[in-house]
Design a protein around this motif. Structure first.
Motif, short mmCIF file in Angstrom:
data_model
loop_
_atom_site.label_atom_id
_atom_site.label_comp_id
_atom_site.label_asym_id
_atom_site.label_seq_id
_atom_site.Cartn_x
_atom_site.Cartn_y
_atom_site.Cartn_z
N ALA A 35 0.82 -1.21 0.00
CA ALA A 35 0.00 0.00 0.00
C ALA A 35 0.85 1.26 0.00
O ALA A 35 0.38 2.34 -0.39
CB ALA A 35 -0.93 0.01 1.21
N ARG A 36 2.12 1.13 0.41
CA ARG A 36 3.00 2.30 0.47
C ARG A 36 3.70 2.57 -0.86
O ARG A 36 4.39 3.58 -1.00
CB ARG A 36 4.05 2.11 1.57
N LEU A 37 3.54 1.68 -1.82
CA LEU A 37 4.18 1.86 -3.13
C LEU A 37 3.23 2.62 -4.05
O LEU A 37 2.21 2.09 -4.49
CB LEU A 37 4.55 0.52 -3.73
N SER A 38 3.59 3.86 -4.35
CA SER A 38 2.71 4.72 -5.15
C SER A 38 2.94 4.57 -6.65
O SER A 38 2.14 5.07 -7.45
CB SER A 38 2.90 6.18 -4.74
N VAL A 39 4.01 3.90 -7.05
CA VAL A 39 4.33 3.75 -8.47
C VAL A 39 3.54 2.58 -9.05
O VAL A 39 3.39 1.54 -8.43
CB VAL A 39 5.84 3.51 -8.66
N THR A 40 3.05 2.76 -10.27
CA THR A 40 2.34 1.69 -10.97
C THR A 40 2.87 1.58 -12.39
O THR A 40 3.54 2.49 -12.90
CB THR A 40 0.82 1.97 -11.02
N GLY A 41 2.59 0.45 -13.04
CA GLY A 41 3.03 0.27 -14.41
C GLY A 41 2.79 -1.14 -14.89
O GLY A 41 2.71 -2.07 -14.09
N GLU A 42 2.67 -1.29 -16.21
CA GLU A 42 2.40 -2.61 -16.78
C GLU A 42 3.55 -3.58 -16.56
O GLU A 42 3.34 -4.79 -16.48
CB GLU A 42 2.11 -2.47 -18.28
N ARG A 43 4.77 -3.07 -16.51
CA ARG A 43 5.94 -3.94 -16.36
C ARG A 43 6.40 -4.05 -14.91
O ARG A 43 7.52 -4.45 -14.66
CB ARG A 43 7.08 -3.42 -17.24
N LEU A 44 5.52 -3.70 -13.98
CA LEU A 44 5.85 -3.74 -12.55
C LEU A 44 5.20 -4.93 -11.87
O LEU A 44 3.99 -5.15 -11.99
CB LEU A 44 5.38 -2.45 -11.88
N GLU A 45 6.02 -5.69 -11.17
CA GLU A 45 5.53 -6.77 -10.30
C GLU A 45 5.86 -6.40 -8.86
O GLU A 45 6.99 -6.00 -8.55
CB GLU A 45 6.22 -8.10 -10.65
N VAL A 46 4.89 -6.50 -7.99
CA VAL A 46 5.09 -6.18 -6.58
C VAL A 46 5.22 -7.48 -5.79
O VAL A 46 4.34 -8.34 -5.85
CB VAL A 46 3.95 -5.33 -6.02
N PHE A 47 6.33 -7.61 -5.07
CA PHE A 47 6.62 -8.83 -4.31
C PHE A 47 6.64 -8.45 -2.83
O PHE A 47 7.45 -7.63 -2.40
CB PHE A 47 7.98 -9.39 -4.73
N ARG A 48 5.76 -9.04 -2.07
CA ARG A 48 5.64 -8.69 -0.65
C ARG A 48 6.50 -9.61 0.21
O ARG A 48 6.34 -10.83 0.17
CB ARG A 48 4.18 -8.78 -0.21
N ASP A 49 7.41 -9.02 0.99
CA ASP A 49 8.23 -9.81 1.90
C ASP A 49 8.91 -8.88 2.90
O ASP A 49 9.20 -7.72 2.59
CB ASP A 49 9.30 -10.59 1.12
N ASP A 50 9.18 -9.39 4.10
CA ASP A 50 9.83 -8.58 5.14
C ASP A 50 11.33 -8.86 5.25
O ASP A 50 12.01 -8.38 6.16
CB ASP A 50 9.16 -8.78 6.49
N LEU A 51 11.87 -9.66 4.31
CA LEU A 51 13.30 -9.97 4.23
C LEU A 51 13.83 -10.67 5.49
O LEU A 51 14.96 -10.44 5.91
CB LEU A 51 14.12 -8.71 3.97
N ALA A 52 13.00 -11.53 6.05
CA ALA A 52 13.43 -12.26 7.24
C ALA A 52 14.35 -13.43 6.89
O ALA A 52 15.18 -13.82 7.70
CB ALA A 52 12.21 -12.78 8.01
N ALA A 53 14.20 -14.00 5.67
CA ALA A 53 14.99 -15.17 5.31
C ALA A 53 15.26 -15.18 3.81
O ALA A 53 14.37 -14.86 3.01
CB ALA A 53 14.26 -16.45 5.70
N PRO A 54 16.48 -15.56 3.41
CA PRO A 54 16.82 -15.59 1.98
C PRO A 54 15.93 -16.49 1.15
O PRO A 54 15.61 -16.17 0.00
CB PRO A 54 18.27 -16.09 1.97
N GLU A 55 15.51 -17.63 1.70
CA GLU A 55 14.70 -18.59 0.94
C GLU A 55 13.41 -17.96 0.44
O GLU A 55 12.98 -18.22 -0.68
CB GLU A 55 14.40 -19.82 1.79
#
Length: 210
Positions: A35-55
């Motif tokens: 919800a904090r990402l204000s940028v949009t676009g056809e070539r944009l993929e949003v990946f949700r993660d808190d970077l807790a683990a590399p896997e």
């Protein structure tokens, strides 16, 4: 190119995403809160993660050409976050065999200009003292990069401003522009995208400033 951007809701990360999309790149933006990402676009993929683990992050970097990171502390209370989160990014990249990585550090972490005057030297000392925990975190992040198998570049800006991109700034590979005191976040993003394909910046710290 296919790019992955970490810290995509921050000032520099958001600009990287916007400018990369404008340039025709495919972008994966890794965010904790979409919800904090204000940028949009056809070539944009949003990946949700808190970077807790590399896997968990591996799918976000798999098959990408370049990874760019605007991760870092927003205040002294966040000191330690840059090194910790960058370790997660490095783990995911090395597991997927992705090599090119550009990250944001800070001017005072790198070498001072050889021609630095008294005023700039004094200001550097004061800022380094006030933000010593943040800069220690960035120093550890840079050490993690040097120990990694990635083709990294560390971009070291001075004081950041919220101004439009100009594309006009100075860069010094292995050093810092003399008298450089400011740069817009948008121009840091511009510089990082320009350096992504520049072999002269691989495994180097690059000072960038007006």
């Amino acid at each position: 190119m296919k790019l992955t951007v970490f810290g995509a809701t921050g000032g520099i990360g958001r600009e990287i995403v916007r400018q990369a999309l404008d340039a025709g790149h495919e972008v994966t933006a890794v965010v904790r809160d979409p919800a904090r990402l204000s940028v949009t676009g056809e070539r944009l993929e949003v990946f949700r993660d808190d970077l807790a683990a590399p896997e968990a992050v591996r799918p976000a970097v798999a098959g990408r050409d370049v990874v760019l990171s605007g991760l870092g502390a927003r205040s002294r209370k966040d000191a330690g976050i840059a090194a910790r989160l960058t370790r997660t990014v490095l783990g995911a990249m090395e597991a997927e065999g992705v090599r090119r990585l550009l990250v944001v550090s800070a001017g005072p972490v790198g070498p001072a200009p050889g021609s630095e005057g008294l005023l700039d030297r004094t200001a550097r000392g004061i800022v380094s003292t006030l933000l010593k925990d943040v800069y220690a975190d960035l120093g550890e992040m840079e050490a993690e990069l040097e120990r990694s198998a990635t083709d990294w570049t560390v971009v070291r800006p001075p004081r950041l401003q919220n101004k439009p991109v100009t594309g006009v700034y100075r860069t010094v590979v292995g050093g810092f522009p003399a008298g450089g005191r400011f740069i817009a976040r948008a121009d840091v993003a511009h510089a990082m995208l320009a350096m992504a394909g520049d072999p002269a910046t691989v495994k180097q710290g690059v000072g960038v400033a007006y």
